[in-house]
Structures are given as structure tokens and as C-alpha cells.
Design an enzyme around this catalytic site. Structure first.
Site, PDB file in Angstrom:
ATOM      1  N   GLU A 242       0.817  -1.219   0.000  1.00  0.00           N
ATOM      2  CA  GLU A 242       0.000   0.000   0.000  1.00  0.00           C
ATOM      3  C   GLU A 242       0.847   1.264   0.000  1.00  0.00           C
ATOM      4  O   GLU A 242       0.482   2.271  -0.596  1.00  0.00           O
ATOM      5  CB  GLU A 242      -0.955   0.013   1.194  1.00  0.00           C
ATOM      6  CG  GLU A 242      -2.102  -0.975   1.087  1.00  0.00           C
ATOM      7  CD  GLU A 242      -1.753  -2.348   1.647  1.00  0.00           C
ATOM      8  OE1 GLU A 242      -0.569  -2.589   1.973  1.00  0.00           O
ATOM      9  OE2 GLU A 242      -2.665  -3.190   1.759  1.00  0.00           O
TER      10      GLU A 242
ATOM     11  N   PHE B  81     -12.240  -6.671  13.296  1.00  0.00           N
ATOM     12  CA  PHE B  81     -11.114  -7.176  12.519  1.00  0.00           C
ATOM     13  C   PHE B  81     -10.673  -6.132  11.487  1.00  0.00           C
ATOM     14  O   PHE B  81     -11.498  -5.595  10.761  1.00  0.00           O
ATOM     15  CB  PHE B  81     -11.504  -8.483  11.819  1.00  0.00           C
ATOM     16  CG  PHE B  81     -10.412  -9.004  10.932  1.00  0.00           C
ATOM     17  CD1 PHE B  81      -9.200  -9.432  11.474  1.00  0.00           C
ATOM     18  CD2 PHE B  81     -10.569  -9.033   9.552  1.00  0.00           C
ATOM     19  CE1 PHE B  81      -8.185  -9.895  10.663  1.00  0.00           C
ATOM     20  CE2 PHE B  81      -9.546  -9.496   8.732  1.00  0.00           C
ATOM     21  CZ  PHE B  81      -8.347  -9.926   9.281  1.00  0.00           C
ATOM     22  N   GLN B  82      -9.391  -5.878  11.461  1.00  0.00           N
ATOM     23  CA  GLN B  82      -8.793  -4.865  10.570  1.00  0.00           C
ATOM     24  C   GLN B  82      -9.423  -3.487  10.757  1.00  0.00           C
ATOM     25  O   GLN B  82      -9.560  -2.710   9.811  1.00  0.00           O
ATOM     26  CB  GLN B  82      -8.833  -5.306   9.104  1.00  0.00           C
ATOM     27  CG  GLN B  82      -7.957  -6.543   8.857  1.00  0.00           C
ATOM     28  CD  GLN B  82      -7.689  -6.812   7.396  1.00  0.00           C
ATOM     29  OE1 GLN B  82      -8.514  -6.539   6.526  1.00  0.00           O
ATOM     30  NE2 GLN B  82      -6.516  -7.379   7.117  1.00  0.00           N
TER      31      GLN B  82
ATOM     32  N   LYS C 209     -17.690  -0.403   5.038  1.00  0.00           N
ATOM     33  CA  LYS C 209     -18.042  -1.415   4.044  1.00  0.00           C
ATOM     34  C   LYS C 209     -19.547  -1.467   3.761  1.00  0.00           C
ATOM     35  O   LYS C 209     -19.964  -1.720   2.632  1.00  0.00           O
ATOM     36  CB  LYS C 209     -17.555  -2.785   4.528  1.00  0.00           C
ATOM     37  CG  LYS C 209     -17.644  -3.856   3.465  1.00  0.00           C
ATOM     38  CD  LYS C 209     -17.029  -5.174   3.927  1.00  0.00           C
ATOM     39  CE  LYS C 209     -17.074  -6.195   2.798  1.00  0.00           C
ATOM     40  NZ  LYS C 209     -16.488  -7.481   3.209  1.00  0.00           N
TER      41      LYS C 209
ATOM     42  N   MET D  83      24.310   8.789   3.449  1.00  0.00           N
ATOM     43  CA  MET D  83      24.202  10.105   4.071  1.00  0.00           C
ATOM     44  C   MET D  83      24.418  10.012   5.581  1.00  0.00           C
ATOM     45  O   MET D  83      25.067  10.878   6.181  1.00  0.00           O
ATOM     46  CB  MET D  83      22.839  10.739   3.769  1.00  0.00           C
ATOM     47  CG  MET D  83      22.714  12.172   4.254  1.00  0.00           C
ATOM     48  SD  MET D  83      23.976  13.273   3.550  1.00  0.00           S
ATOM     49  CE  MET D  83      23.088  13.939   2.139  1.00  0.00           C
TER      50      MET D  83
END
Lengths: 156, 564
Positions: B50, B112-113, B162, B474
Site C-alpha cells: 500500500e 477485525f482490521q 463497508k 548520508m
């Protein structure tokens, strides 16, 4: 730069996340909140958030600009000429002298709001500085609990 | 017309002219993915993480100027997207990210999630929405696109439960937005502009300080015209490379921690800074009390909060840089005498002669600066250059001959390693006619290397040039200078086989150790037109110079190149 105390009102959309946006802004950018009061503005879909803060001039300017930048903010007022009031509720044991407490409350724009078998509840509404004096003066009556309300302000 | 919330999302994206969506599906966003399957108004690119999807949308936005769109699921899908949002937020990139959320009835139950997406992203988005009912959905998407791409641009998150994508409702996509609380300023104040023009006419050593806002505002031509008319020299920030054009005689170079000598000295000695869409970042100013001590400041910015945030400003002008510059230019035509600044330009030219941007080339080992210059010679204007974060990023900004805005794409504000490769995919999808080269390091490239698969699957031919010094370069450089060479956790000698890695994912790999091999590899990579890794062994201890040590004054630069 010198630190100053400022009262700032933000007129914002009355929606669920708006207080989090404002308080999150202060937390995330390290600005200080001394008190914060929020309530809906009658007959509108707006809320007024009144914030007392401290900071130097650059910080205060940033606070008003960053508040303005929030998409949910309609207007930000940095108060100069204002009437400001804060409310306090104090609970005393009923053994204290009711009339003495009442006299004290009168001096600070308040009164007795509840008197029961065991306790007396007094309130006052005044400028923050005077509320502090009221709390000091109340000490001699053995207060059990003190609840301060945060500032509301209106531009003159 | 009645349709599901999921269909509404697709229809809204099509109505916004979206042609490419970068994303990754999951439980809470599945309804939308089902609707995507049934439509053909836009393509969906399946990135393999993602974070990469959001960076790809970001790269697409930076390359094209259009709003980038990414789509992720709830919970971990969303938290992976956060780095992408924060990256875009810091650089003011217009983007809309759509995330799935658990159903309304489950919100707040640790479902969930489930994660509080609007709560987490509040401080790294320009605005965000949790959609509360299907009636609000079309309006919110419309507003999201408008907010993302107006005023000071930025990413906007739309979090959709959802059950709302499953529900049916009437789809009326609004033609206009009406947000009474959001009215970005576009026109500059005429009185302030007049005062600023007078200050320019009175100054002897004015300096154009050009920032990324000029790129975002598509005002590059106006800036060049302004400089040409007034003959005022210019410095660019990291985010503004390409605005003036590398062959512009008025361009001194890049300003800041790794700016060139003449640019940093110009900033230190100017009597009038004309700041165009720049924000006086700490990497630009160095020690604030020593910054531009002799200068008055004209600060032109579309975001009022940028003005007075870091430095006190004499001429604040809130507005679109296009509007303000047009007005200033028209007032300066016929009144400005470019000869007035001749002595100043000569001083700066002498500074540049004294300490030009340079490096010690070598015949034994490839110097990273050489590699970047060589890509510039080979591809020049034909390329879009993306980068990751670190030494290679600074060398690219210093040594690539950028000739136009949107040619240089990097994570300047947040400094996100792993940005370059997915951003390159987005840039290539947005501007397919250009060759896209991601200049990266052996540290950064591993942070989103899974995008090899994405690039191979969709045939997005991005050339990754890995300037490989076996170090987190760096950080190693700071350890050399400021930590007595204690190379804590920066030695990357334990390496993957980059060539094999690219090939394992359907791309091409090249191992390069000589200049000849470098030329051959780049030429072949251009010809093959496939995603590739060009793994270039470069000098291990090369440093990025000049360097203003953190907290030091801009005029106190480390300048010498001593080979170690």
C-alpha cells in the site's frame, strides 16, 4: 519574544471530528491550551470553540493561522476588546455557614445553587482572575470539591 | 439513478477524469474492487504494497499536475498508506486516497482490521472524511478532489465503511462544491504588491528564492519571464529544481544544506529576498539568527500560515504566485533598470568562480556525481528523474541538468526512503513518452523493491540506477564528520545480488563497475524498455559537498573534496 495570554474563538462546523482536529492541532504543533470550551451556536450548524492559550506573538499568530487553515473552520477571532467569563462550582460541607458563603458568592457574581442535608453547592461566573480570587477566598469554608468551567468570551 | 456505494466511487472517479488508480484490495474495500472489475473507465494498477501504491499516485500527481488516486483497505492496508500520505502532505501534493473501513456498526468495537483512519491521518492530510451515510458519498468525493487540488494542494483521505459501499442509493454527482468554511485566497493584495515592487526597485542586491510552490502552481514560465525582465539572480530550493532551467544564466543553483557556494552566499548577502512559493525550511535557512541578516523579505505564498512562521517578513503577500507575479511583472516593465543589479550579479559570478559545484573525478572507480552527469548527458530533457532519499538524492539535485518543472520528483519535506521507485512507476504511467529514471541508493531501493513485480506485470519500464556504495551513505557521511567515524548500523556490505533480484522479478539487471559499462548498461536499458536495476559500484566514501553542518550558518560551508 514575550509570552502573552490570548483568548481565541474558533467558529467551526458542528461535526463529530472537529474538536479532535482543533485539539490535535495544538498537541501536534506544541501549542499550549489553558482552557477550552465548546458548544453549538444556536440556530446554526456551527460550534464555537473558545481557547485560552499562551505564547509569544509568533506562536499566537501561527495558532490563528493554523486554526483558519483547518477546512472545518469558518472564522477565527483573536479577542482583544472582550467580555470574558468563567464559571466555577464549589461544594462545601453543610456544617459551614450558609449565609457567609452566600455573601461571598454575591461578591463574585454567583450564589448558592444547591443546599442539601450534607453539602452546599455554590457557583460564580466572572473573569478568570476573579474566579481565582473566589477560590482562594472559599478556602476558609473547607471546600470539598472545585470544578472550573473554562472561558467563554464575546467581543465588545 | 440508483447504484451501490461501490459503483458511486467508480462513477465519481470517472467523473473526475481519473484514468489510473493505484491500489491494493482487502476485506473492507472489496465491494469497490468488485465495482472496479465491472467498469472500464479507468485502469487499476496493483502495486505490491500500500505504501508503494500511495507513492505511485503521488509520483503520478507530481509528473502530471493532476490529482493522484490510491485505494487501500482498512487496518493494515491503511496504516501502510500513512507514510505515503505524510510524504504527499509535506510536499503539498494533490492526492485522494480512498480507504475501506469496517461497517458502521462495528466502528469502535476493535473489529477485525479496524483502525481509526481519520484519527491517525488527521495530522498528515489536508483534510479527511469518514463517510457516515450513502447520501453524503458523492458530495464527499467531489469535495475531496476540490480540496486536494485547490489553494495549497495536499492529500485528502476518504474512509468508507463497508456497509456504505454495499448499500444502494441515488447517484447525483454534484457539479460544484460549496464549502462555506473553505475559501482559499487566490488574488494577492494590490497595495502589498505595490510596496513589494517599490522595494525591488530600491534594492541593490535582490534575490529570487524559488520554491516548490512555483512547480505546484505551474508558474515556471512567469518566474523565468520575471527574472529575464529584471535580471535578478535566482536560487532554487530542492523542490524547485527545473523551474529556472539549468542553462539559465540567472540561476545560481540550489540553496541550503547542500546548496552550492554562490547560492548560499547570495542568500547570506542579499538585501531583498523575493520568496516565491518557498517556506524557509530548516534545511534551507541553516542557523536562523545568521540567516539573510541584511535582507528584507517579500514572502509570496498561497498559504498564510507559511508567512511569518519561521522568519519575520517585511512584505507578506498571500495569493496565487501566478496572480502576484503577473501583477508585479506588469508594474516592473518600464520601471526596473536591470543594470542596477549588475554589480551584485558580478559579485555572485565571482563567488561561483571561487567555489563552483565540483567533485574529483576518478578513472579507477565511478564517482556518483559522474554517473548523474552522464545520465544528464545521455537523456537530458528526455527524462523524468525520481529519487529516493540520501546522498544520491542530493547529488541528483546538484548535478542533473533539470530544464523544466515536474522533471525532478523527490520526497523533499518528509525525506521518505523507498519513495523513488513507486513514484517513478506513477510518473511513467502519467507521462509515458518520457524515459523515467529513478536515481537511488543501495539502502533506499530495498525499501520498496517489491515494485519490480508491479513494473514487470504492467510493463512500466523504469530504469533504477542504484548508486551502490555499500553504505547508508548520508548517515555514514554524518558519522564521518560528526561522530568520529563510528559507523553505527550504516555498513550495507551484506547485499543482495541486485542483478539477479531484478531478473527474478521479470526485469533486467546490470552490474556496472566502469564508465564504459555504465554507458553500455544505460543505453541497453533505454533500448530494452523494461524495468531494470543498474547496480553501479561507486566510491564508498564520497561525500556530498558543500555541506552546511546542521545548526550552522548558511555561509559556513564545508567545501573541500578530500578523497578518503
Amino acid at each position: 519574544m514575550q509570552e502573552v495570554r490570548r483568548v481565541i474563538s474558533a467558529i467551526v462546523m458542528n461535526e463529530s471530528s472537529v474538536l479532535a482536529r482543533v485539539s490535535g492541532l495544538f498537541a501536534g504543533r506544541g501549542y499550549n491550551i489553558e482552557s477550552l470550551t465548546v458548544a453549538p451556536i444556536p440556530n446554526s450548524d456551527l460550534s464555537r470553540i473558545t481557547i485560552v492559550t499562551k505564547g509569544n506573538q509568533r506562536i499566537i499568530e501561527q495558532i490563528t493561522k493554523q486554526l483558519n487553515k483547518l477546512i472545518s473552520t469558518l472564522k477565527v477571532i483573536e479577542h482583544e476588546e472582550m467580555v470574558e467569563k468563567e464559571m466555577v462550582l464549589i461544594k462545601f460541607p453543610a456544617s459551614e455557614h450558609l449565609s457567609d458563603i452566600q455573601a461571598l458568592c454575591h461578591a463574585y457574581n454567583g450564589g448558592i445553587v444547591n443546599a442539601g442535608e450534607n453539602i452546599i453547592i455554590a457557583m460564580a461566573a466572572d473573569e478568570s482572575k476573579r474566579i481565582e480570587h473566589f477560590i482562594e477566598a472559599s478556602q476558609r469554608y473547607n471546600p470539598l470539591e472545585i470544578v472550573r468551567g473554562g472561558i467563554v468570551a464575546i467581543e465588545r | 439513478m440508483k447504484m451501490s456505494g461501490a459503483q458511486m466511487v467508480c462513477e465519481a472517479l470517472i467523473a473526475e477524469g481519473v484514468t489510473t488508480v493505484f491500489g491494493y484490495p482487502g476485506g473492507a474495500i472489496m465491494n469497490v474492487y468488485d465495482a472496479i472489475y465491472k467498469q472500464n473507465g479507468f485502469e487499476h494498477i496493483l502495486n505490491r504494497h500500500e505504501q508503494a501504491a500511495v507513492h505511485a499516485a503521488d509520483g503520478y500527481a507530481r509528473a502530471t499536475g493532476k490529482v493522484g488516486v490510491a485505494m487501500v483497505t482498512s487496518g493494515p492496508g491503511f496504516t501502510n498508506a500513512i507514510t505515503g500520505l505524510a510524504t504527499a502532505y509535506m510536499d503539498s501534493i494533490p492526492m485522494v486516497v480512498i480507504s475501506g473501513q469496517v461497517p458502521l456498526s462495528l466502528i469502535g468495537t476493535d473489529g477485525f482490521q479496524e483502525v481509526d483512519a481519520v484519527g491517525i491521518s488527521r495530522s498528515c492530510t489536508k483534510h479527511n472524511y469518514l463517510v457516515g451515510s450513502i447520501e453524503d458519498l458523492p458530495r464527499i468525493i467531489k469535495e475531496a478532489f476540490y480540496i486536494a487540488n485547490s489553494g495549497r494542494p495536499g492529500p485528502v483521505l476518504v474512509d468508507i465503511p463497508k456497509d456504505i459501499t454495499a448499500e444502494y442509493g441515488v447517484f447525483n454527482y454534484p457539479a460544484e462544491v460549496n464549502i462555506p468554511t473553505y475559501r482559499p485566497v487566490s488574488k494577492g493584495n494590490d497595495r502589498q504588491i505595490k510596496k513589494a515592487v517599490d522595494a525591488i526597485l530600491e534594492s541593490k542586491k535582490p534575490l529570487l528564492y524559488v520554491g516548490g510552490g512555483v512547480v505546484l502552481g505551474n508558474a515556471s514560465d512567469l518566474v523565468r519571464e520575471f527574472a529575464k525582465l529584471t535580471q535578478i539572480p535566482a536560487v532554487e530550493t530542492l523542490m524547485a529544481r527545473g523551474v529556472m532551467g539549468s542553462d539559465n544564466p540567472l540561476l545560481l543553483g540550489m540553496i541550503g544544506m547542500h546548496g552550492n557556494y554562490a547560492s548560499n552566499m547570495a542568500m547570506s548577502e542579499t538585501d531583498l529576498i523575493i520568496s516565491l512559493g518557498a517556506r524557509f525550511d530548516d534545511r534551507v535557512t541553516g542557523k536562523l539568527s545568521e540567516f539573510a541578516k541584511y535582507a528584507q523579505i517579500i514572502h509570496i505564498d498561497i498559504d498564510p500560515a507559511n508567512i511569518g512562521k519561521i522568519v519575520d517578513v517585511d512584505y507578506p503577500i498571500v495569493g496565487d504566485v501566478n496572480d502576484v507575479l503577473q501583477k508585479m511583472t506588469s508594474q516592473l516593465v518600464g520601471t526596473v533598470n536591470p543594470d542596477r543589479y549588475q554589480a551584485w550579479r558580478e559579485i555572485l559570478a565571482r563567488y561561483d568562480e571561487l567555489h563552483p559545484l565540483s567533485y574529483n573525478d576518478s578513472d579507477e572507480v565511478i564517482k556518483p556525481q559522474w554517473a548523474i552527469q552522464r545520465i544528464g548527458e545521455m537523456l537530458g530533457k528526455k527524462a523524468i528523474i525520481t529519487s529516493d532519499v540520501g546522498q544520491h538524492q542530493m547529488w541528483a539535485a546538484q548535478f542533473y541538468p533539470f530544464d523544466r518543472p515536474r522533471q525532478w520528483i523527490n520526497s523533499g519535506g518528509l525525506g521518505t526512503m523507498g519513495f523513488g521507485f513507486p513514484a517513478a512507476l506513477g510518473a511513467k504511467r502519467g507521462v509515458p513518452e518520457k524515459t523515467v529514471v529513478n536515481i537511488t541508493g543501495d539502502g533506499s531501493i530495498l525499501m520498496n523493491m517489491q515494485e519490480l513485480i508491479t513494473a514487470a506485470e504492467y510493463n512500466i519500464p523504469v530504469i533504477n540506477v542504484i548508486l551502490n556504495n555499500n553504505f547508508l551513505g548520508m548517515v555514514r557521511q554524518w558519522q564521518t564528520f560528526f561522530y568520529d567515524k563510528r559507523y553505527s548500523a550504516t555498513d550495507l556490505s551484506f547485499q543482495p545480488n541486485f542483478k539477479a533480484l531484478a531478473e527474478a522479478c521479470g526485469g533486467i539487471g546490470y552490474d556496472v563497475a566502469t564508465k564504459k559499462e555504465f554507458d553500455e548498461a544505460i543505453n541497453d536499458a533505454i533500448k530494452q524498455n523494461k524495468v531494470c536495476f543498474v547496480n553501479v559500484a561507486v566510491h564508498r566514501f564520497e561525500n556530498v559537498l558543500p555541506m552546511v553542518p546542521a545548526g550552522g550558518a548558511l555561509y559556513n560551508m564545508l567545501l573541500e573534496h578530500k578523497d578518503q
